[in-house]
Design a protein around this motif. Structure first.
Motif: not given
Length: 221
Positions: A8, A11-12, A46, A49-50, A53
């Motif tokens: 986690y 990834t974040f 997810l 969030e991606k 990004e």
């Protein structure tokens, strides 16, 4: 989807301390299996969030200036600039070398002049000495006492008895440049030898040397 704490964080892009804080305050959904904590993340979150990004990455790429293309003219200008800098450095080195050569020449000239002055002074001393020997120390067959002019420049080498005459010892020692301690030592040798050495002459309490007849080198050494 579920992630371990390490996954986690990677990834974040979040620190483990912040994740642990969120877990304690129940701001993250998680489960514990086999002693391992798994954080539950909905796929929709997810994807969002991606997407954020990727959008941020695209903005950064657009805002960054495009790399400038290298041209032949740029390369030539760079070489010309470096060539000019090298020319300036060469001129500075040449000027420094000229200064060093000039300084060395001046030092050599000064040293030569100093040596010439030393030899000139020595020649003058020798000249004065021989003039005194030839004019003041005349051979006296009657052992007449002669005074020696000690105003001439003294030299440290003891003259050999070549022209003669009876000379007062203390004047003779001063004339040949002996110091006070050396003169006392020589006078002491004369006192010890008086009466047993015919070379030692005494008159009215003063010692004399007869350079025309005797060699006093052993007394002077």
């Amino acid at each position: 989807m579920r992630f371990t704490v390490d996954e986690y964080a990677k990834t974040f892009k979040m620190s483990k301390e912040m994740i642990q804080n969120k877990l304690r305050t129940k701001r993250l959904n998680y489960i514990i299996e086999g002693g391992v904590t798994y954080i539950i993340v909905p796929r929709s979150s997810l994807d969002e969030e991606k997407h954020r990004e990727l959008t941020q990455t695209a903005k950064t790429s657009l805002s960054a200036p495009a790399p400038q293309k290298t041209t032949v003219g740029m390369i030539i200008a760079l070489y010309q600039k470096e060539n000019q800098q090298l020319k300036l450095k060469i001129k500075e080195l040449e000027a420094k070398i000229d200064r060093l050569v000039n300084d060395k020449e001046q030092m050599l000239i000064a040293e030569r002049e100093r040596i010439e002055e030393i030899y000139t002074a020595k020649d003058e001393q020798l000249k004065n000495f021989f003039e005194v020997i030839n004019t003041k120390l005349l051979l006296s067959h009657e052992n007449k006492v002669h005074d020696v002019d000690i105003s001439a420049t003294p030299i440290t080498a003891a003259p050999q008895p070549s022209s003669g005459g009876v000379i007062e010892l203390k004047r003779y020692l001063k004339f040949i440049g002996m110091g006070s301690d050396e003169r006392k030592a020589v006078k002491r040798r004369f006192e010890l030898a008086y009466g047993s050495d015919v070379r030692v002459i005494q008159k009215e309490g003063e010692f004399y040397v007869d350079l025309s007849r005797y060699d006093y080198t052993d007394f002077l050494s």
